[in-house]
Design an enzyme around this catalytic site. Structure first.
Site, PDB file in Angstrom:
ATOM      1  N   ARG A 228       0.862  -1.183   0.000  1.00 15.94           N
ATOM      2  CA  ARG A 228       0.000   0.000   0.000  1.00 15.94           C
ATOM      3  C   ARG A 228       0.899   1.233   0.000  1.00 15.94           C
ATOM      4  O   ARG A 228       1.927   1.261   0.698  1.00 15.94           O
ATOM      5  CB  ARG A 228      -0.907   0.043   1.238  1.00 15.94           C
ATOM      6  CG  ARG A 228      -2.115  -0.891   1.170  1.00 15.94           C
ATOM      7  CD  ARG A 228      -3.152  -0.461   0.117  1.00 15.94           C
ATOM      8  NE  ARG A 228      -4.310  -1.334   0.082  1.00 15.94           N
ATOM      9  CZ  ARG A 228      -4.419  -2.425  -0.689  1.00 15.94           C
ATOM     10  NH1 ARG A 228      -3.453  -2.767  -1.504  1.00 15.94           N
ATOM     11  NH2 ARG A 228      -5.526  -3.143  -0.663  1.00 15.94           N
ATOM     12  N   ASP A 252       4.412  -0.262  -7.026  1.00 11.88           N
ATOM     13  CA  ASP A 252       3.132  -0.605  -7.654  1.00 11.88           C
ATOM     14  C   ASP A 252       2.001   0.183  -6.999  1.00 11.88           C
ATOM     15  O   ASP A 252       0.865   0.145  -7.460  1.00 11.88           O
ATOM     16  CB  ASP A 252       2.862  -2.110  -7.510  1.00 11.88           C
ATOM     17  CG  ASP A 252       1.590  -2.529  -8.251  1.00 11.88           C
ATOM     18  OD1 ASP A 252       1.492  -2.188  -9.455  1.00 11.88           O
ATOM     19  OD2 ASP A 252       0.704  -3.166  -7.647  1.00 11.88           O
ATOM     20  N   GLU A 257      -2.362   7.709  -4.671  1.00  9.97           N
ATOM     21  CA  GLU A 257      -2.730   7.100  -5.953  1.00  9.97           C
ATOM     22  C   GLU A 257      -4.216   7.217  -6.288  1.00  9.97           C
ATOM     23  O   GLU A 257      -4.606   7.098  -7.452  1.00  9.97           O
ATOM     24  CB  GLU A 257      -2.355   5.611  -5.963  1.00  9.97           C
ATOM     25  CG  GLU A 257      -3.223   4.738  -5.054  1.00  9.97           C
ATOM     26  CD  GLU A 257      -2.865   3.248  -5.111  1.00  9.97           C
ATOM     27  OE1 GLU A 257      -1.670   2.927  -5.033  1.00  9.97           O
ATOM     28  OE2 GLU A 257      -3.794   2.434  -5.228  1.00  9.97           O
ATOM     29  N   HIS A 289      -0.849   0.023  -9.574  1.00 11.78           N
ATOM     30  CA  HIS A 289      -1.566  -0.948  -8.725  1.00 11.78           C
ATOM     31  C   HIS A 289      -2.021  -2.145  -9.572  1.00 11.78           C
ATOM     32  O   HIS A 289      -3.203  -2.497  -9.620  1.00 11.78           O
ATOM     33  CB  HIS A 289      -2.762  -0.282  -8.031  1.00 11.78           C
ATOM     34  CG  HIS A 289      -3.088  -0.918  -6.712  1.00 11.78           C
ATOM     35  ND1 HIS A 289      -3.290  -0.224  -5.563  1.00 11.78           N
ATOM     36  CD2 HIS A 289      -3.242  -2.223  -6.366  1.00 11.78           C
ATOM     37  CE1 HIS A 289      -3.570  -1.051  -4.559  1.00 11.78           C
ATOM     38  NE2 HIS A 289      -3.545  -2.285  -5.032  1.00 11.78           N
TER      39      HIS A 289
HETATM   40  P1  NAD Z   1      -1.542 -11.232   5.022  1.00 10.37           P
HETATM   41  O1  NAD Z   1      -2.590 -10.772   5.961  1.00 10.37           O
HETATM   42  O2  NAD Z   1      -1.511 -12.678   4.639  1.00 10.37           O
HETATM   43  O3  NAD Z   1      -0.091 -10.847   5.587  1.00 10.37           O
HETATM   44  C1  NAD Z   1       0.199  -9.613   6.166  1.00 10.37           C
HETATM   45  C2  NAD Z   1       1.356  -9.822   7.135  1.00 10.37           C
HETATM   46  O4  NAD Z   1       1.716  -8.548   7.665  1.00 10.37           O
HETATM   47  C3  NAD Z   1       0.987 -10.725   8.328  1.00 10.37           C
HETATM   48  O5  NAD Z   1       1.969 -11.717   8.515  1.00 10.37           O
HETATM   49  C4  NAD Z   1       0.930  -9.761   9.492  1.00 10.37           C
HETATM   50  O6  NAD Z   1       1.324 -10.363  10.729  1.00 10.37           O
HETATM   51  C5  NAD Z   1       1.944  -8.712   9.055  1.00 10.37           C
HETATM   52  N1  NAD Z   1       1.793  -7.460   9.775  1.00 10.37           N
HETATM   53  C6  NAD Z   1       0.686  -6.924  10.324  1.00 10.37           C
HETATM   54  N2  NAD Z   1       0.977  -5.761  10.940  1.00 10.37           N
HETATM   55  C7  NAD Z   1       2.305  -5.574  10.774  1.00 10.37           C
HETATM   56  C8  NAD Z   1       3.211  -4.569  11.180  1.00 10.37           C
HETATM   57  N3  NAD Z   1       2.808  -3.522  11.923  1.00 10.37           N
HETATM   58  N4  NAD Z   1       4.513  -4.691  10.836  1.00 10.37           N
HETATM   59  C9  NAD Z   1       4.938  -5.750  10.118  1.00 10.37           C
HETATM   60  N5  NAD Z   1       4.140  -6.745   9.698  1.00 10.37           N
HETATM   61  C10 NAD Z   1       2.831  -6.654  10.020  1.00 10.37           C
HETATM   62  O7  NAD Z   1      -1.688 -10.303   3.742  1.00 10.37           O
HETATM   63  P2  NAD Z   1      -1.198 -10.611   2.253  1.00 10.37           P
HETATM   64  O8  NAD Z   1      -2.286 -11.323   1.510  1.00 10.37           O
HETATM   65  O9  NAD Z   1       0.161 -11.202   2.285  1.00 10.37           O
HETATM   66  O10 NAD Z   1      -1.157  -9.133   1.669  1.00 10.37           O
HETATM   67  C11 NAD Z   1      -0.208  -8.183   2.129  1.00 10.37           C
HETATM   68  C12 NAD Z   1      -0.597  -6.804   1.618  1.00 10.37           C
HETATM   69  O11 NAD Z   1      -0.477  -6.787   0.194  1.00 10.37           O
HETATM   70  C13 NAD Z   1      -2.073  -6.430   1.863  1.00 10.37           C
HETATM   71  O12 NAD Z   1      -2.223  -5.800   3.124  1.00 10.37           O
HETATM   72  C14 NAD Z   1      -2.393  -5.489   0.742  1.00 10.37           C
HETATM   73  O13 NAD Z   1      -2.242  -4.158   1.214  1.00 10.37           O
HETATM   74  C15 NAD Z   1      -1.317  -5.769  -0.308  1.00 10.37           C
HETATM   75  N6  NAD Z   1      -1.875  -6.206  -1.592  1.00 10.37           N
HETATM   76  C16 NAD Z   1      -1.541  -5.514  -2.718  1.00 10.37           C
HETATM   77  C17 NAD Z   1      -2.022  -5.921  -3.957  1.00 10.37           C
HETATM   78  C18 NAD Z   1      -1.660  -5.193  -5.237  1.00 10.37           C
HETATM   79  O14 NAD Z   1      -2.290  -5.415  -6.278  1.00 10.37           O
HETATM   80  N7  NAD Z   1      -0.625  -4.369  -5.249  1.00 10.37           N
HETATM   81  C19 NAD Z   1      -2.873  -7.027  -4.030  1.00 10.37           C
HETATM   82  C20 NAD Z   1      -3.167  -7.727  -2.852  1.00 10.37           C
HETATM   83  C21 NAD Z   1      -2.679  -7.315  -1.629  1.00 10.37           C
END
Ligand code: NAD
Length: 341
Positions: A228, A252, A257, A289
């Site tokens: 994000r 990305d 954005e 994105h």
């Molecule tokens: P997930 O929930 O499986 O994993 C997130 C991880 O972050 C978890 O292990 C959690 O413990 C950790 N976390 C939470 N708070 C934290 C902190 N303060 N410091 C460090 N780590 C912390 O999520 P995911 O499916 O792996 O997705 C991760 C991120 O990717 C999503 O939050 C989303 O914002 C982003 N995303 C982007 C796209 C894109 O198209 N660019 C698509 C999907 C997801």
């Protein structure tokens, strides 16, 4: 069942129509916000994406209209006031649709950047076969710091290990027995040649990459953000690039954005000076994105979103509900067996 879709693109329409069944979908191109919320009138639910602004005021208006659910067709929910929705409107999300899509895009950006593929592509199209200025570096043996070791972070770690990289990671909730070498954030900043962000955007992670954080990093560090935009202070990143402290950035997502990404501004003057300056840098790659955008992911998003809606309307509960009852938004479903309020 009538559902209003906001911020849609042609690919949303084609992937969702396959799963419509008896439901009636209205596809709006406009984003959901305080000005457009009226378009939801006459529907039973709304379906939103990453840049729709589901604020407290929007939730109140939706509730007055009789809307009882918000189906997010994405994983992140930082744009929804989930706490305010509690007791009024049920919120579902798609927790995983293709973590491979995002992790692979992160690596694609990284390789493009460090091997200067974006420059080479433009050169050879112009029959310029010179190699001057295209020197990259091997990933093998480099240290990558992964922030967030959830679904996407772990796949990215596996990909990096395949390249023979050393992996260190930071997670607020480190996973024991994962075989991942966890370190404190400061140590990750200090040791990493490449830093890739895979944690959610929260109050705590907002501007995780700040001027102070960049100060602690290695000279020449490559920063990859497919998570994000708000995780990075874009002004601080720009300063770090100008000072030659940051070697490259692969983005990305971008803090501001929401008024820019997913739209065609070619031929227009982009108002955001920080983004324009970042894009003008030879060592910055920006995609709009796009990391989620694979056929597999689109199909999974549509299928899970529709099944969330059906589960809620047919049984009154949905496993993918974001519940605020105990404040443990994602995991309280493990304790509850029914809808969250
Ligand atoms: P997930 O929930 O499986 O994993 C997130 C991880 O972050 C978890 O292990 C959690 O413990 C950790 N976390 C939470 N708070 C934290 C902190 N303060 N410091 C460090 N780590 C912390 O999520 P995911 O499916 O792996 O997705 C991760 C991120 O990717 C999503 O939050 C989303 O914002 C982003 N995303 C982007 C796209 C894109 O198209 N660019 C698509 C999907 C997801």
């Amino acid at each position: 069942m009538k559902i209003a879709f906001f911020d849609t693109k042609p690919y949303d329409r084609s992937s969702f129509e396959k799963f419509a069944g008896d439901m009636e979908f209205t596809f709006y191109e406009t984003r959901l916000d305080g000005r457009t919320v009226g378009l939801a009138q006459g529907h039973d639910g709304v379906c939103v994406f990453v840049n729709d602004e589901v604020t407290a005021a929007v939730i109140d208006r939706l509730y007055e209209m009789g809307i009882r659910f918000i189906a997010l067709r994405c994983a992140g929910y930082n744009n929804v006031d989930v706490e305010h929705a509690f007791g009024k409107i049920h919120v579902f999300r798609v927790p995983a649709y293709s973590p491979y899509a995002v992790a692979e895009h992160a690596m694609a950006l990284l390789l493009t950047s460090i091997r200067r593929i974006h420059k080479a592509y433009i050169r050879t199209r112009d029959f310029n076969f010179s190699l001057n200025g295209l020197t990259g570096f091997d990933l093998h043996g480099k240290t990558v710091g992964v922030v967030g070791t959830g679904k996407i972070g772990r796949i990215f770690i596996d990909i990096c290990r395949g390249f023979g990289m050393e992996v260190v990671a930071y997670d607020k909730f480190p996973s024991a027995d994962s075989g991942i070498s966890y370190v404190e954030l400061d140590e990750l900043f200090r040791r990493s040649d490449i830093i890739s962000l895979h944690c959610p955007l929260t109050n705590e992670t907002n501007h995780l990459i700040s001027a102070e954080a960049i100060e602690k990093m290695k000279k020449g560090v490559v920063i990859v953000n497919t998570s994000r935009g708000g995780l990075i202070d874009a002004e601080a990143l720009l300063a770090g690039i100008k000072e030659r402290k940051v070697g490259a950035a692969c983005l990305d997502v971008y803090e501001e954005e929401s008024d820019i990404f997913f739209r065609d501004f070619s031929g227009h003057i982009v108002e955001d000076d920080t983004l324009a300056r970042l894009i003008s840098m030879p060592n910055v790659i920006v995609t709009s994105h796009q990391a989620f955008l694979t056929e597999e992911a689109l199909e999974n998003i549509a299928e899970t979103t529709v099944s969330n809606i059906l589960s809620f309307t047919e049984t009154g509960a949905c496993d993918n509900e974001l519940c605020y009852r105990c404040g443990n938004i994602e995991d309280c479903k493990k304790k509850r067996k029914e809808k969250c309020f």
